[in-house]
Design an enzyme around this catalytic site. Structure first.
Site, PDB file in Angstrom:
ATOM      1  N   ASP A 121       0.796  -1.236   0.000  1.00  0.00           N
ATOM      2  CA  ASP A 121       0.000   0.000   0.000  1.00  0.00           C
ATOM      3  C   ASP A 121       0.827   1.285   0.000  1.00  0.00           C
ATOM      4  O   ASP A 121       0.307   2.359  -0.284  1.00  0.00           O
ATOM      5  CB  ASP A 121      -0.948   0.026   1.208  1.00  0.00           C
ATOM      6  CG  ASP A 121      -0.208   0.034   2.544  1.00  0.00           C
ATOM      7  OD1 ASP A 121       1.040   0.001   2.551  1.00  0.00           O
ATOM      8  OD2 ASP A 121      -0.880   0.064   3.595  1.00  0.00           O
ATOM      9  N   HIS A 122       2.112   1.204   0.296  1.00  0.00           N
ATOM     10  CA  HIS A 122       2.907   2.411   0.520  1.00  0.00           C
ATOM     11  C   HIS A 122       3.637   2.943  -0.717  1.00  0.00           C
ATOM     12  O   HIS A 122       4.049   4.100  -0.717  1.00  0.00           O
ATOM     13  CB  HIS A 122       3.946   2.154   1.619  1.00  0.00           C
ATOM     14  CG  HIS A 122       3.479   2.526   2.998  1.00  0.00           C
ATOM     15  ND1 HIS A 122       2.320   2.040   3.543  1.00  0.00           N
ATOM     16  CD2 HIS A 122       4.016   3.336   3.935  1.00  0.00           C
ATOM     17  CE1 HIS A 122       2.172   2.525   4.763  1.00  0.00           C
ATOM     18  NE2 HIS A 122       3.176   3.323   5.026  1.00  0.00           N
ATOM     19  N   ASP A 186       3.550  -0.693  11.411  1.00  0.00           N
ATOM     20  CA  ASP A 186       3.063   0.615  10.990  1.00  0.00           C
ATOM     21  C   ASP A 186       2.437   1.268  12.216  1.00  0.00           C
ATOM     22  O   ASP A 186       1.748   0.601  12.997  1.00  0.00           O
ATOM     23  CB  ASP A 186       2.028   0.487   9.873  1.00  0.00           C
ATOM     24  CG  ASP A 186       1.665   1.834   9.271  1.00  0.00           C
ATOM     25  OD1 ASP A 186       2.211   2.175   8.208  1.00  0.00           O
ATOM     26  OD2 ASP A 186       0.843   2.553   9.860  1.00  0.00           O
ATOM     27  N   ARG A 469      -1.912  12.626  10.025  1.00  0.00           N
ATOM     28  CA  ARG A 469      -0.620  13.208  10.403  1.00  0.00           C
ATOM     29  C   ARG A 469      -0.344  14.402   9.505  1.00  0.00           C
ATOM     30  O   ARG A 469      -0.598  14.356   8.305  1.00  0.00           O
ATOM     31  CB  ARG A 469       0.453  12.123  10.240  1.00  0.00           C
ATOM     32  CG  ARG A 469       1.726  12.370  10.954  1.00  0.00           C
ATOM     33  CD  ARG A 469       2.491  11.064  11.121  1.00  0.00           C
ATOM     34  NE  ARG A 469       2.030  10.310  12.277  1.00  0.00           N
ATOM     35  CZ  ARG A 469       2.332   9.051  12.530  1.00  0.00           C
ATOM     36  NH1 ARG A 469       3.077   8.371  11.682  1.00  0.00           N
ATOM     37  NH2 ARG A 469       1.900   8.448  13.612  1.00  0.00           N
ATOM     38  N   SER A 664       5.851   7.748  12.770  1.00  0.00           N
ATOM     39  CA  SER A 664       5.829   6.437  12.134  1.00  0.00           C
ATOM     40  C   SER A 664       6.629   5.401  12.912  1.00  0.00           C
ATOM     41  O   SER A 664       7.549   5.730  13.664  1.00  0.00           O
ATOM     42  CB  SER A 664       6.397   6.564  10.714  1.00  0.00           C
ATOM     43  OG  SER A 664       6.617   5.306  10.155  1.00  0.00           O
ATOM     44  N   ARG A 666       8.600   3.368  11.482  1.00  0.00           N
ATOM     45  CA  ARG A 666       9.704   2.942  10.608  1.00  0.00           C
ATOM     46  C   ARG A 666      11.003   2.754  11.369  1.00  0.00           C
ATOM     47  O   ARG A 666      11.555   3.673  11.976  1.00  0.00           O
ATOM     48  CB  ARG A 666       9.877   3.928   9.455  1.00  0.00           C
ATOM     49  CG  ARG A 666      10.418   5.284   9.816  1.00  0.00           C
ATOM     50  CD  ARG A 666      10.283   6.286   8.689  1.00  0.00           C
ATOM     51  NE  ARG A 666       8.887   6.590   8.412  1.00  0.00           N
ATOM     52  CZ  ARG A 666       8.479   7.742   7.888  1.00  0.00           C
ATOM     53  NH1 ARG A 666       9.335   8.668   7.579  1.00  0.00           N
ATOM     54  NH2 ARG A 666       7.196   7.957   7.677  1.00  0.00           N
TER      55      ARG A 666
END
Length: 790
Positions: A121-122, A186, A469, A664, A666
């Site tokens: 999806d990213h 995520d 965000r 995030s 990440r």
């Protein structure tokens, strides 16, 4: 008829299931028919815990503690003890899955131990429209998609192809269930709390632990209760609940806590509305958020083909899926939905709230650009059937008066199922007549995947989104873009006028016939009357065995790179560390490791490290990506200086302020400084996920015992971290800061426990896992996640 038989018949009628289901054999999902809902097991563990604690439990405590690895012996103290947990499943999006799977591959394990999925999806950039953008992404990212698909097949993960939708919407539609404990790579994983699950955002290394059958560790969260009274109605939406919470708690007020919603007002919120609220709990730093199981959830489960799951959840509702009477919260917040006014939050931070009645006045006072350039609805936070229906309802109202959007209006469906259903039900056509562009079923502009052409970089402008965000440069890489976050209904209404000083609750518009009118309060059906249209089949199940599947990573690839293990700690103190950068102000994971165009390098650690700290503000000169190389005396980009230090074996430290690493999940924001020679990050306070990510990669995550000591650090300071051989849980680290001929001795706090200290000593959690798997390390005999992977 006996009472149990009568109960079964009543359940069957309510949930449209067989009157004689095998109650303990309800599959966790239609894709995993051999993995069943674990309610009986969870109830047994919970009874063990309750007999020990002898007190009423909150709902989140019930769900969390019922997943303890050793419920009969683990220490359980809110905000203090570390829990060892057994999550039910793992979910990863394509940007984070690359690194997580590369780590899993390097562990040498053959198959994931729990149900796990990857969602593409990213990487899909919004440029033209959904069909064209998806085709372009499939071509551009073929190498990455092929890697993910083959790794999923090899190691037993489900694979959701590009175009299937956003990870959190797919999870809600197919995998989430009341009482679930899931971890996801995520930060908006908490979306699943809308179905009563504890869904927690983590870094890839945590996902590897769970996939390797190692207990997952979490500091026992505190619990913040939010009592909702009144009823959602009119222009007020579920989004306004979490925007209000952000105003109350700020971006760090939920750190170390689970937000637990309850009260009579819950019944007025749809299941997907509850998911919206939980989703944005990430913006207040919460570990996760959840709602108690109720009939709105049951309706959603039935509508998505999971009626037997709803029936079984109702059976365990009081025991497992509802808070005990008289349970205690660490903090209690009250929100009256009857008086809650629609909010618009921003710019540049999700906790700066403006009631719609004050937005125009506040915007003029603060010098925000009054004209809205683009309106964007959708994202993982607000792309449900109900959201789309309410927006289409507003659009139809405007169209009936000859009006449409006054600005570009972009619509992001949350999943292929949502896209297909709103197209079938005519909403697609309404949005197009309104002037909208329907984008791909993906994250798109919400995460910076937006090829924006209408303004130049540096041009001051305003956009309005229903996203979650709005950090500086988040959506379009333009630091001058003022992004406001609000409900999709409010975005739609404001797009008609195109200005921040329009209040749809009170202000009139003029139709093409010259007559004035007010927009009607929006209405949308909670669930589609005709049922959901699944659309195209975008799921690939793993084969029974992956032995014959090959996963290839080209050594010359610019997108993927096999990981090399980090060096072990040499047992010595860190003496005279160089300060790479002293960061001023907010420093999110976006600032540490930018997204947008950098997403293509998420599987290549060395290449993506070229974005290290490029968005952080250097305290020395108030500039981004420009700092002094203390070795050469010349100014250069941050990654270039870090690489020069690494080449010359100069170990370094970075220094920051409050809530460092918010945003995030990440883990690249932790991997990159480690890869480029960093050994420690010293700040005033950390965001939860990032602090854990740093520890997992063998970095020292330290906080100033006295926040004022931040001011003692200068760009040319030398910092020593002493007595590291005595590093112990709860014991501060001695630090010496040298500035020229003077020095200051200070203390630095940390939250390392005994196992996490072993991560540091081994060089990373993955290194330790390998040592233990090969018999080269010894556990402590207490089951703290150190057993040999099975």
């Amino acid at each position: 008829m006996k009472k149990p038989q009568l109960c079964r018949l009543l359940w069957a009628r309510r949930f449209h299931v067989s009157p004689n289901p095998v109650w303990q054999k309800v599959p966790m999902s239609r894709f995993e028919k051999d993995d069943f809902l674990p309610y009986a097991k969870l109830a047994g563990a919970l009874n063990c815990v309750k007999s020990r604690l002898k007190r009423p439990l909150t709902l989140s405590e019930k769900v969390l503690y019922s997943h303890l690895d050793e419920p009969e012996t683990q220490d359980i103290k809110r905000g203090e003890s570390y829990l060892r947990l057994r999550p039910d499943r793992v979910a990863m999006q394509d940007a984070t899955a690359q690194m997580a799977l590369l780590q899993f591959i390097s562990s040498g394990l053959k198959k994931v131990a729990v149900p796990s999925t990857v969602h593409c999806d990213h990487l899909i950039e919004a440029q033209v429209c959904g069909i064209e953008d998806l085709a372009r992404a499939k071509d551009m990212h073929k190498e990455v998609y092929d890697f993910l698909a083959s790794a999923c097949a090899k190691y037993g993960l489900g694979f959701w192809k590009p175009g299937s939708g956003i990870i959190h919407q797919i999870i809600l539609e197919n995998y989430a269930f009341p009482g679930l404990l899931m971890i996801g790579t995520d930060s908006h994983t908490p979306n699943g709390g809308g179905l009563g699950g504890l869904c927690i955002g983590v870094g890839g290394a945590d996902a590897v632990d769970v996939m390797a059958n190692i207990p997952w560790e979490l500091k026992c969260p505190k619990v913040i209760g939010c009592n909702l009274t009144g009823k959602i109605s009119g222009w007020t939406s579920p989004k306004d609940v979490i925007l209000k919470m952000a105003e109350i708690l700020t971006v760090k007020g939920g750190t170390g806590a689970i937000i637990e919603y309850h009260g009579s007002g819950v019944e007025s919120i749809s299941c997907t509305g509850m998911a919206t609220i939980c989703n944005m709990g990430a913006e207040i730093g919460a570990t996760t958020s959840l709602f108690p199981f109720n009939q709105r959830m049951a309706k959603y489960l039935c509508a998505t083909g999971r009626g037997e799951m709803a029936a079984l959840a109702e059976k365990y509702q009081k025991e497992l899926l509802t808070a005990d009477k008289d349970c205690k919260y660490d903090q209690l917040i009250e929100i009256n939905l009857d008086t809650l006014e629609p909010l618009v939050n921003g710019p540049f931070t999700p906790d700066l709230a403006h009631p719609i009645s004050k937005l125009g006045e506040n915007s003029k006072k603060n010098g925000y650009p009054m004209d809205i350039k683009v309106g964007l609805i959708g994202s993982c936070t607000n792309s449900s059937y109900e959201d789309m229906g309410r927006c289409a309802n507003i659009a139809k109202d405007a169209l009936s008066h000859g009006l449409k959007s006054n600005i570009p209006f972009n619509v992001t469906p949350g999943s292929e199922q949502i896209r297909a259903t709103i197209e079938r039900d005519g909403m697609f056509e309404v949005f197009e007549k309104f002037g909208g562009t329907v984008l791909a079923n993906a994250c798109g502009p919400c995460i910076g995947q937006w090829d924006r052409k209408d303004v130049k970089k540096g041009e001051k402008n305003t956009i309005m989104t229903s996203y979650n965000r709005n950090f500086t440069g988040r959506n379009d890489a333009n630091p001058a873009t003022h992004c406001f976050v609000t409900s999709p209904e409010m975005v739609t209404a404001l797009s008609i006028c195109g200005r921040l000083d329009f209040n749809p609750l009170k202000d009139e518009l003029e139709g093409t016939d010259g007559k004035k009118f007010k927009l009607k309060a929006p209405h949308g059906e909670e669930l589609p009357a005709k049922g959901f249209d699944p659309g195209q089949d975008t799921y690939t199940a793993p084969p029974a065995s992956g032995d014959d599947v090959k996963v290839v990573v080209d050594p010359k690839s610019e997108r993927l790179q096999v990981l090399a293990p980090f060096e072990k700690w040499d047992g010595k103190d860190y003496v005279d560390l160089t300060v790479l950068i002293k960061i001023k102000g907010k420093c999110t994971t976006d600032h540490i490791s930018a997204a947008g165009p950098w997403l293509k390098y998420r599987g290549h650690l060395d290449n993506i490290s070229n974005n290290l700290f490029i968005g952080a503000t250097n305290a020395e000169n108030n500039e981004m990506n420009k700092l002094k190389n203390q070795k050469s005396g010349e100014y250069a980009a941050v990654p270039a200086v870090a690489r020069d230090y690494k080449a010359n074996k100069i170990k370094w430290v970075a220094v920051g302020e409050e809530n460092y690493g918010e945003g995030s999940s990440r883990e690249h924001a932790a991997l990159e400084p480690r890869h480029l020679g960093g050994v420690a990050i010293i700040v005033k306070s950390f965001a939860r996920i990032h602090e854990t990510n740093l520890k997992k990669q063998g970095m020292l995550a330290l906080t100033f015992a006295n926040a004022g000591d931040y001011d003692k650090v200068k760009p040319d300071s030398k910092i020593s971290l002493l007595n590291l051989k005595d590093l112990a849980a709860g014991k501060p680290v001695d630090c010496e800061i040298k500035n020229g001929g003077s020095s200051d001795k200070i203390q630095l706090n940390h939250s390392f426990n005994d196992l996490q200290i072993k991560w540091f000593q081994a060089g990373s959690a993955l290194n330790l896992m390998k040592e233990l798997a090969s018999g080269g390390g010894k556990g402590d005999g207490k089951g703290k996640g150190e057993e040999k992977p099975k």
